[in-house]
Design a protein around this motif. Structure first.
Motif, PDB file in Angstrom:
ATOM      1  N   SER A  38       0.812  -1.220   0.000  1.00 53.36           N
ATOM      2  CA  SER A  38       0.000   0.000   0.000  1.00 53.36           C
ATOM      3  C   SER A  38       0.843   1.267   0.000  1.00 53.36           C
ATOM      4  CB  SER A  38      -0.937  -0.002   1.223  1.00 53.36           C
ATOM      5  OG  SER A  38      -0.187   0.033   2.422  1.00 53.36           O
ATOM      6  N   ASP A  39       2.068   1.181   0.502  1.00 52.99           N
ATOM      7  CA  ASP A  39       2.931   2.362   0.541  1.00 52.99           C
ATOM      8  C   ASP A  39       3.859   2.453  -0.662  1.00 52.99           C
ATOM      9  OD1 ASP A  39       2.091   3.642   2.889  1.00 52.99           O
ATOM     10  OD2 ASP A  39       3.228   2.243   4.126  1.00 52.99           O
ATOM     11  N   SER A  40       3.726   1.535  -1.611  1.00 56.20           N
ATOM     12  CA  SER A  40       4.602   1.557  -2.784  1.00 56.20           C
ATOM     13  C   SER A  40       4.427   2.835  -3.589  1.00 56.20           C
ATOM     14  CB  SER A  40       4.320   0.341  -3.674  1.00 56.20           C
ATOM     15  OG  SER A  40       4.631  -0.850  -3.006  1.00 56.20           O
ATOM     16  N   HIS A  41       3.170   3.285  -3.729  1.00 56.67           N
ATOM     17  CA  HIS A  41       2.944   4.492  -4.512  1.00 56.67           C
ATOM     18  C   HIS A  41       3.572   5.708  -3.837  1.00 56.67           C
ATOM     19  CE1 HIS A  41      -0.285   4.939  -1.536  1.00 56.67           C
ATOM     20  NE2 HIS A  41      -0.328   6.225  -1.861  1.00 56.67           N
ATOM     21  N   ARG A  42       3.598   5.719  -2.503  1.00 57.02           N
ATOM     22  CA  ARG A  42       4.204   6.841  -1.796  1.00 57.02           C
ATOM     23  C   ARG A  42       5.715   6.885  -2.044  1.00 57.02           C
ATOM     24  NH1 ARG A  42       1.989   9.500   2.171  1.00 57.02           N
ATOM     25  NH2 ARG A  42       0.536   7.785   2.574  1.00 57.02           N
ATOM     26  N   VAL A  43       6.354   5.736  -1.859  1.00 58.25           N
ATOM     27  CA  VAL A  43       7.798   5.661  -2.063  1.00 58.25           C
ATOM     28  C   VAL A  43       8.152   5.949  -3.517  1.00 58.25           C
ATOM     29  CG1 VAL A  43       9.815   4.143  -1.975  1.00 58.25           C
ATOM     30  CG2 VAL A  43       8.091   4.038  -0.163  1.00 58.25           C
ATOM     31  N   GLY A  44       7.408   5.334  -4.441  1.00 59.69           N
ATOM     32  CA  GLY A  44       7.696   5.508  -5.860  1.00 59.69           C
ATOM     33  C   GLY A  44       7.511   6.934  -6.332  1.00 59.69           C
ATOM     34  N   THR A  45       6.426   7.575  -5.903  1.00 56.39           N
ATOM     35  CA  THR A  45       6.163   8.939  -6.362  1.00 56.39           C
ATOM     36  C   THR A  45       7.141   9.941  -5.757  1.00 56.39           C
ATOM     37  OG1 THR A  45       4.493   9.253  -4.629  1.00 56.39           O
ATOM     38  CG2 THR A  45       3.719   8.513  -6.798  1.00 56.39           C
ATOM     39  N   ILE A  46       7.551   9.709  -4.513  1.00 55.79           N
ATOM     40  CA  ILE A  46       8.550  10.598  -3.905  1.00 55.79           C
ATOM     41  C   ILE A  46       9.882  10.471  -4.632  1.00 55.79           C
ATOM     42  CG2 ILE A  46       9.942  10.966  -1.830  1.00 55.79           C
ATOM     43  CD1 ILE A  46       7.431  10.428  -0.178  1.00 55.79           C
ATOM     44  N   GLN A  47      10.249   9.237  -4.965  1.00 52.79           N
ATOM     45  CA  GLN A  47      11.474   9.046  -5.740  1.00 52.79           C
ATOM     46  C   GLN A  47      11.361   9.705  -7.110  1.00 52.79           C
ATOM     47  OE1 GLN A  47      12.139   4.804  -5.811  1.00 52.79           O
ATOM     48  NE2 GLN A  47      12.970   4.761  -3.727  1.00 52.79           N
ATOM     49  N   ALA A  48      10.175   9.629  -7.702  1.00 54.25           N
ATOM     50  CA  ALA A  48       9.957  10.282  -8.989  1.00 54.25           C
ATOM     51  C   ALA A  48      10.102  11.790  -8.867  1.00 54.25           C
ATOM     52  CB  ALA A  48       8.561   9.933  -9.519  1.00 54.25           C
ATOM     53  N   SER A  58       4.406  13.959  -1.274  1.00 58.73           N
ATOM     54  CA  SER A  58       4.990  14.850  -0.276  1.00 58.73           C
ATOM     55  C   SER A  58       4.897  16.240  -0.861  1.00 58.73           C
ATOM     56  CB  SER A  58       6.453  14.489   0.011  1.00 58.73           C
ATOM     57  OG  SER A  58       7.109  15.558   0.669  1.00 58.73           O
ATOM     58  N   GLN A  59       4.301  17.171  -0.129  1.00 56.03           N
ATOM     59  CA  GLN A  59       4.115  18.508  -0.687  1.00 56.03           C
ATOM     60  C   GLN A  59       5.440  19.207  -0.935  1.00 56.03           C
ATOM     61  OE1 GLN A  59       0.714  19.429  -1.263  1.00 56.03           O
ATOM     62  NE2 GLN A  59       1.811  20.755  -2.681  1.00 56.03           N
ATOM     63  N   TYR A  60       6.423  18.958  -0.091  1.00 50.16           N
ATOM     64  CA  TYR A  60       7.729  19.575  -0.293  1.00 50.16           C
ATOM     65  C   TYR A  60       8.424  18.997  -1.514  1.00 50.16           C
ATOM     66  CZ  TYR A  60       7.269  21.826   4.259  1.00 50.16           C
ATOM     67  OH  TYR A  60       6.836  22.596   5.307  1.00 50.16           O
ATOM     68  N   VAL A  61       8.347  17.684  -1.685  1.00 51.35           N
ATOM     69  CA  VAL A  61       8.935  17.061  -2.880  1.00 51.35           C
ATOM     70  C   VAL A  61       8.171  17.491  -4.123  1.00 51.35           C
ATOM     71  CG1 VAL A  61       9.415  14.869  -4.039  1.00 51.35           C
ATOM     72  CG2 VAL A  61       9.839  15.093  -1.585  1.00 51.35           C
ATOM     73  N   TRP A  62       6.849  17.576  -4.016  1.00 52.24           N
ATOM     74  CA  TRP A  62       6.015  18.046  -5.127  1.00 52.24           C
ATOM     75  C   TRP A  62       6.460  19.450  -5.548  1.00 52.24           C
ATOM     76  CZ3 TRP A  62       2.808  21.605  -7.193  1.00 52.24           C
ATOM     77  CH2 TRP A  62       1.832  21.191  -8.103  1.00 52.24           C
ATOM     78  N   GLN A  63       6.719  20.298  -4.573  1.00 58.06           N
ATOM     79  CA  GLN A  63       7.150  21.662  -4.849  1.00 58.06           C
ATOM     80  C   GLN A  63       8.511  21.670  -5.541  1.00 58.06           C
ATOM     81  OE1 GLN A  63       4.981  23.927  -4.088  1.00 58.06           O
ATOM     82  NE2 GLN A  63       6.064  25.845  -4.485  1.00 58.06           N
ATOM     83  N   TYR A  64       9.427  20.860  -5.073  1.00 56.82           N
ATOM     84  CA  TYR A  64      10.761  20.763  -5.668  1.00 56.82           C
ATOM     85  C   TYR A  64      10.677  20.277  -7.109  1.00 56.82           C
ATOM     86  CZ  TYR A  64      15.549  18.963  -6.361  1.00 56.82           C
ATOM     87  OH  TYR A  64      16.798  18.691  -6.854  1.00 56.82           O
ATOM     88  N   ALA A  65       9.831  19.278  -7.353  1.00 61.59           N
ATOM     89  CA  ALA A  65       9.677  18.749  -8.704  1.00 61.59           C
ATOM     90  C   ALA A  65       9.057  19.772  -9.643  1.00 61.59           C
ATOM     91  CB  ALA A  65       8.823  17.483  -8.676  1.00 61.59           C
ATOM     92  N   GLY A  66       8.061  20.507  -9.157  1.00 61.90           N
ATOM     93  CA  GLY A  66       7.321  21.417 -10.026  1.00 61.90           C
ATOM     94  C   GLY A  66       7.988  22.741 -10.280  1.00 61.90           C
TER      95      GLY A  66
END
Length: 431
Positions: free
Chosen positions: A284-294, A336-344
Motif C-alpha cells: 500500500s505504501d509503494s505508490h508513496r515511495v515511488g512517487t517521492i522518488q519520482a 509529499s508537498q515539499y517534494v512536489w514543490q521541488y519537482a514542479g
C-alpha cells in the motif's frame, strides 16, 4: 454614492457575508465541496464589494502572512511558462484559486475578534465531534469486520478522505484544549465538562481510526502544547511527567486498541518489504515511495525551476512505468508537498514554499498562540508525508484554519476582546 447604497455596502454587510462565507466553508469541509466553493466566493465578494481598492491592497501588503500566500499562487502560475501540459497546469491553478481569493477576503471582514472567531470554531468542533461519535458507534457495531479490514491496511469509512478527516479531528483536539485552557464557553459554565469529555473522546477516536497522518497530527498537537507550556510557563516538572504519560499512553493504546495495533503492524510490514525490495509494487505504501522518488528525480533534472507544475503528473507516470509498473497508470504525483514543490518549481519554488509555510510560526512570535501554533504542528508535518494541497479539501483545510488564526492573532483581533452587546457576530464598525 448615496446614503442608501453606502449603508447597504457598509461594514455590517461585509461582516454578515464574511462570517456566513466562513461558516459555509467550515461546514462544507465535512459535508459538501460545493459549500466550500460557495464560501470562498463569499469571501471574494467581501473584498470586491469594498469600493476602496487602494486601501484593500494596502491592508493586504501590510500583513506578510497573507500576501505571502498570494505570492505562492503567483509562483505556481509562472511555472506555466515552462509546462508543456497546459491543461493540467490550468486545472492545478483553478484548484489553487483560494490562495488568491481567501487572504484578501478574510482581511476584508471588519471584525474578527474572539466573539466571532471562537463561535465559528465551536460550531465546527461540535459538528465534527458528532460525526466521530456516529463513526465510533458504527465501528463498535462492526468490530470483527473492521478488525479484519485493518489487518489488510483498510480504515474506517469516513465522510471525506480519511487522511484529511483525521487532520481535522486532530485540530478539533487543539480547539478543545485551547477552550479548556482559556476557560472559554459560549454561554454556560457546564460547557467545560462537555469540552473535556469531547476532547478526550476525540483523542481516543483518533487511535481507533488509526490513520497514520492523523496520529502524527495528534501527537504533534499534544507535544506542541507540552512544549508551549514548558517555554511560556517554565513548568519543567510538568513537562517531564506529561512526556512520560504520553509515551505510556501511546504504548497502552497500541496494546489495547486492535485497529491501531493492526495498522502499526501493517505499516512495519510495508517498511520491511519496501526496504528489502519484496513485492514492493503490491504494497500500500509503494505508490508513496515511488512517487517521492519520482519527484526527487524530476527536481534533480531541473533543479532551479523544476519541470513546471503542468508536467508533474506526466513525468511521475514515466518514472513509475520504468521503476514501479505495478502502481503506474493511476495518475499519481509525488506524495509529499515539499517534494512536489521541488519537482514542479525547483529549488526556487521550494524555498518560497518553505518560507511561506514557516513564516506564521515566527512572525510576531506566532508559535506561542495556541490555535495558530497547534495548526502549524499539524500542517507542516503533513506536507512532509502527504501532498496535502493537491486536493480541494486539503487546500481548504490549510487556508481556512491558517488564515482564521492569523487574522485573529496577527492582525489585531486579539487586542480587542471586550464583549460586544450587539451580539457575537455583529460588526465592530468603529475598528
Amino acid at each position: 454614492m448615496n446614503e442608501g447604497i453606502k449603508k447597504l455596502l457598509g461594514p455590517p454587510t461585509y461582516q454578515f457575508i464574511g462570517v456566513l462565507a466562513l461558516l459555509f466553508i467550515l461546514v462544507g469541509l465535512v459535508v459538501s465541496s460545493a459549500m466550500m466553493s460557495m464560501g470562498v466566493i463569499g469571501l471574494a465578494i467581501v473584498w470586491v464589494l469594498n469600493p476602496d481598492v487602494k486601501k484593500n491592497i494596502q491592508t493586504l501588503l501590510k500583513h506578510p502572512v497573507f500576501w505571502s500566500i498570494v505570492l505562492l499562487f503567483l509562483v505556481w502560475g509562472i511555472s506555466g511558462l515552462w509546462s508543456e501540459n497546459t491543461d493540467y497546469w490550468a486545472n492545478r491553478m483553478r484548484m489553487r484559486l483560494p490562495f488568491l481569493l481567501m487572504p484578501a477576503g478574510l482581511l476584508a471582514i471588519p471584525k474578527f475578534d474572539r466573539s466571532v472567531y471562537y463561535p465559528l470554531l465551536y460550531i465546527f468542533y461540535f459538528l465534527l465531534s458528532a460525526i466521530c461519535l456516529y463513526l465510533f458507534a458504527w465501528y463498535l457495531l462492526h468490530f470483527s469486520e473492521m478488525t479484519l479490514a485493518y489487518k489488510k491496511g483498510q480504515v474506517l469509512p469516513t465522510p471525506v478522505m480519511h487522511i484529511r478527516f483525521s487532520l481535522m479531528v486532530a485540530y478539533c483536539v487543539a480547539i478543545g484544549i485551547t477552550f479548556l485552557q482559556e476557560k472559554w464557553t459560549w454561554r454556560y459554565k457546564w460547557e467545560r465538562a462537555v469540552q473535556f469529555f469531547i476532547t478526550g473522546f476525540l483523542i481516543v477516536f483518533l487511535h481507533v481510526l488509526a490513520v497514520r497522518s492523523g496520529l502524527v497530527a495528534l501527537y504533534g498537537v499534544l507535544f506542541y502544547f507540552l512544549i508551549r507550556e514548558i517555554i511560556l510557563r517554565r513548568r519543567w516538572w510538568f513537562g517531564i511527567i506529561t512526556t512520560l504519560l504520553l509515551v505510556g499512553g501511546m504504548a497502552t493504546a497500541y496494546l489495547t486498541i486492535p485497529s491501531l495495533q493492526n495498522k502499526i503492524d501493517y505499516t512495519l510490514y510495508n517498511i520491511y518489504n519496501i526496504r528489502h525490495d519484496n513485492n514492493r509494487t503490491e504494497l500500500s505504501d509503494s505508490h508513496r515511495v515511488g512517487t517521492i522518488q519520482a519527484g526527487l528525480a524530476m527536481g534533480n533534472e531541473a533543479p532551479f525551476l523544476g519541470v513546471g507544475i503542468g508536467d508533474i503528473r506526466d513525468e511521475t507516470e514515466v518514472y513509475l512505468k520504468a521503476n514501479y509498473p505495478g502502481v503506474a497508470g493511476s495518475g499519481f504525483t509525488p506524495q509529499s508537498q515539499y517534494v512536489w514543490q521541488y519537482a514542479g518549481v525547483g529549488w526556487f519554488g521550494l524555498l518560497v514554499f518553505i518560507v511561506v509555510t514557516f513564516l506564521p510560526l515566527f512572525y510576531k512570535k506566532g508559535w506561542q498562540y495556541a490555535l495558530l501554533g497547534s495548526f502549524l504542528a499539524i500542517a507542516i508535518p503533513s506536507f512532509i508525508i502527504e501532498q496535502t494541497l493537491e486536493t480541494q479539501l486539503g487546500t481548504a483545510i490549510y487556508l481556512t484554519f491558517l488564515l482564521m488564526a492569523a487574522r485573529f492573532y496577527l492582525t489585531g483581533g486579539l487586542s480587542d476582546q471586550k464583549e460586544n452587546d450587539r451580539g457575537a457576530f455583529a460588526p465592530d464598525v468603529g475598528n
